[in-house]
Design a protein around this motif. Sequence first.
Motif, PDB file in Angstrom:
ATOM      1  N   ARG A  29      37.417  43.822  38.216  1.00  0.00           N
ATOM      2  CA  ARG A  29      38.877  44.001  38.208  1.00  0.00           C
ATOM      3  C   ARG A  29      39.517  43.435  39.474  1.00  0.00           C
ATOM      4  N   LYS A  30      40.721  42.930  39.327  1.00  0.00           N
ATOM      5  CA  LYS A  30      41.433  42.375  40.479  1.00  0.00           C
ATOM      6  C   LYS A  30      41.585  43.437  41.558  1.00  0.00           C
ATOM      7  N   ASP A  59      41.524  39.381  37.330  1.00  0.00           N
ATOM      8  CA  ASP A  59      40.391  40.000  36.653  1.00  0.00           C
ATOM      9  C   ASP A  59      39.420  38.894  36.280  1.00  0.00           C
ATOM     10  N   GLU A  60      38.114  39.169  36.399  1.00  0.00           N
ATOM     11  CA  GLU A  60      37.109  38.183  36.005  1.00  0.00           C
ATOM     12  C   GLU A  60      36.173  38.801  34.980  1.00  0.00           C
ATOM     13  N   GLU A  72      39.262  44.524  43.486  1.00  0.00           N
ATOM     14  CA  GLU A  72      37.973  45.118  43.814  1.00  0.00           C
ATOM     15  C   GLU A  72      37.107  44.099  44.549  1.00  0.00           C
ATOM     16  N   CYS A  77      38.865  34.014  33.993  1.00  0.00           N
ATOM     17  CA  CYS A  77      39.710  34.674  34.996  1.00  0.00           C
ATOM     18  C   CYS A  77      41.136  34.763  34.472  1.00  0.00           C
ATOM     19  N   ILE A 130      32.827  43.040  33.862  1.00  0.00           N
ATOM     20  CA  ILE A 130      34.237  42.876  34.213  1.00  0.00           C
ATOM     21  C   ILE A 130      34.409  43.276  35.672  1.00  0.00           C
TER      22      ILE A 130
END
Length: 121
Positions: free
Chosen positions: A86-87, A56-57, A89, A107, A84
């Motif tokens: 999401r991991k 996630d960033e 994506e 991250c 945001i």
Amino acid sequence: MAELIEKPTRIESTGNKPKQIDEYIGRVNSQTDVISIAQMHSPSGWMEPGQRPEFDEFTLVLKGTLCVEYEGGKLEVNPGQAVIARKGEWVRYSTPGAEGAEYIAICLPAFSPDTVNRDSD
């Protein structure tokens, strides 16, 4: 015990123009793999390849505008706003505005070139 991070490490960037990445906490500067925190300075016209990261960033824009493309749309993130990603994506970052952008990226888990999964050229 609390640990002082005296200064960041400059990390090499990816993209069509040089971008400053100063990692304060992460795999390189503090040998931390659970989270990374970096300050970014992107010039006007900078763009990086799309990616589908395994983390996630969380991004907070301090100056300028960060453009965030995602499957199905695009966001313009301005100073005082955050985004945001999401991991898992797909996402692509750029700074098309005249002043570029300055922002903080966090991250979770920490950024790694092996888990960012950039698009091939």
